[in-house]
Design an enzyme around this catalytic site. Sequence first.
Site, PDB file in Angstrom:
ATOM      1  N   CYS A  37       0.823  -1.206   0.000  1.00 44.21           N
ATOM      2  CA  CYS A  37       0.000   0.000   0.000  1.00 44.21           C
ATOM      3  C   CYS A  37       0.863   1.264   0.000  1.00 44.21           C
ATOM      4  O   CYS A  37       0.346   2.370  -0.105  1.00 44.21           O
ATOM      5  CB  CYS A  37      -0.931   0.029   1.207  1.00 44.21           C
ATOM      6  SG  CYS A  37      -2.016  -1.389   1.293  1.00 44.21           S
ATOM      7  N   CYS A 107      -3.088   8.788   6.032  1.00 43.54           N
ATOM      8  CA  CYS A 107      -1.820   8.806   6.790  1.00 43.54           C
ATOM      9  C   CYS A 107      -2.101   9.033   8.276  1.00 43.54           C
ATOM     10  O   CYS A 107      -1.461   8.431   9.147  1.00 43.54           O
ATOM     11  CB  CYS A 107      -0.893   9.913   6.288  1.00 43.54           C
ATOM     12  SG  CYS A 107      -0.400   9.719   4.570  1.00 43.54           S
TER      13      CYS A 107
END
Lengths: 139, 404
Positions: A37, A107
């Site tokens: 990812c 994030c």
Amino acid sequence: MAYSEKVIDHYSNPRNIGTLDKNSNTVGTGLVGAPECGDVMRLQIQVNPETGVIEDAKFKTFGCGSAIASSSLATEWLKGKSVDEALSIDNMDIVEELALPPVKIHCSVLAEDAIKAAINDYRVKQGLEPFVEDKPTHH
Amino acid sequence: MVKLPVYLDNNATTPVDSRVLEAMIPFFTQHFGNASSRNHAFGWEAEDAVDQARKDIADLIHASDKEIIFTSGATESNNLALKGVFEMYRDKGNHIITINTEHKAILDTCSHLEKSGAEITYLETGEDGLITIEQLEQAIRKETILVTIMYANNEIGVVQPIREIGALCAAKGILFHSDATQAVGKIPVDVIADNIHLMSFTAHKMYGPKGIGALYVRRKNPRVKVTAQMDGGGHERGMRSGTLNVPGIVGFGKAAALAKVEMQADAERLSKLRDKLETALLELEESYVNGSREHRLPHCTNMSFKYVEGEGLIMGVKDIAVSSGSACTSASLEPSYVLKNLGLDDELAHSSLRFGLSRFTTEEEIDFTINCVKTAVTRLREMSPLWEMFKEGIDLKSVKWQEH
């Protein structure tokens, strides 16, 4: 993509990079994300078992500037907090502090997951039940 | 002192050569005529300039001037070639063969044609990014009307076996189109020797302006026709209507004339610089070159630096303008499909940088780049948990990752 000044600052001068002894009973380690990812975060906390206060926090992150900044900021916030206080850190606090754009919200989610994973690792080592979220609080 | 940032994204676009710009300028304000105006000197001047440019462009690829159809760029040329051939030759068959590392202008046009009844075969490239003649031969059917295979890949620079592909298509009586956007003006391209029937290319990858490209459409052996995709004044032998972009065409012509003279010397100089860059960066542990190093363009390389994420790396080399195959550079979370189709692990695809050199790249810029990339990779590895695990001898494939 333009990064905010705070992201650039954390990326250029990351706080608390490093490794704590993952085998120690007073260290909790959270490893989240996946290489495929494009983001992997490892966040570690050193807890004083007497007081329950996080005395040290370290990270290493494979990822973009926002992922590095999110984990660097997380270690800053963790130091000096109690484990219970640390559980209340929300990914949106990170988004706000770093002015992350919508495509980078994942994030901050990853950083919150890393905090929770590190706390749970510590709790299990201490013979406590892992903390379970009632419902996902991610935004 | 090197002027920053250093531009090494020349596969995306090149700067306009000042000699090209100089040739174009009079055609904005002085000789501004419409090349279709037959009744006055303004029109004649414009037409003469277009004729000269058409000759220079044709000359670069060993075509004749009447075979050059001007378009807005390679994307339009690819659309016109594929849709135009499919509509024109539909009664002969509906099968088209291409490869899975083509530019989106080909792949998306193919998907569009699938909705109109075309059957498309996507050949899978090997790890080196190349297809083999045997693969192509096996895919050909009696309904095959077109093979479309890029000359050189935009991400990794590998050059397909075009001459063999052309010979096979000619022998089977199938039309062969090539998207030669990255090749024309950089390496010798000969549509006769290569048996190419249609070919797309564009000015802005060869030091010309943006917004002007061409489709080569063969007139002899065989005579090829494409159905126009735009209705209008019947310009460009009826295949592409629209007032000609005279300044752009003049610039394209000048860029082609310059390439004809300077291409070989540029290629020799740039391949030395590219090799210097590549050799120095391969000194870093766990660094790799993506795609064939034997069959490729002289001026570019695509490299992966394992355990470092591409976007993080790009941020660390902010004084160099390059592109990355990382997911984070696109809105999706998928890394480059070209690199994935080579069979690269996702981690390697995420960790890639593409370097494209140009006529204007200097050795000082390459030295600066080497230093900058080495520093950034080393720094990011020091903060990468994957690098630490690799150094401890942990097999990352054995770790149970929490996908998100």
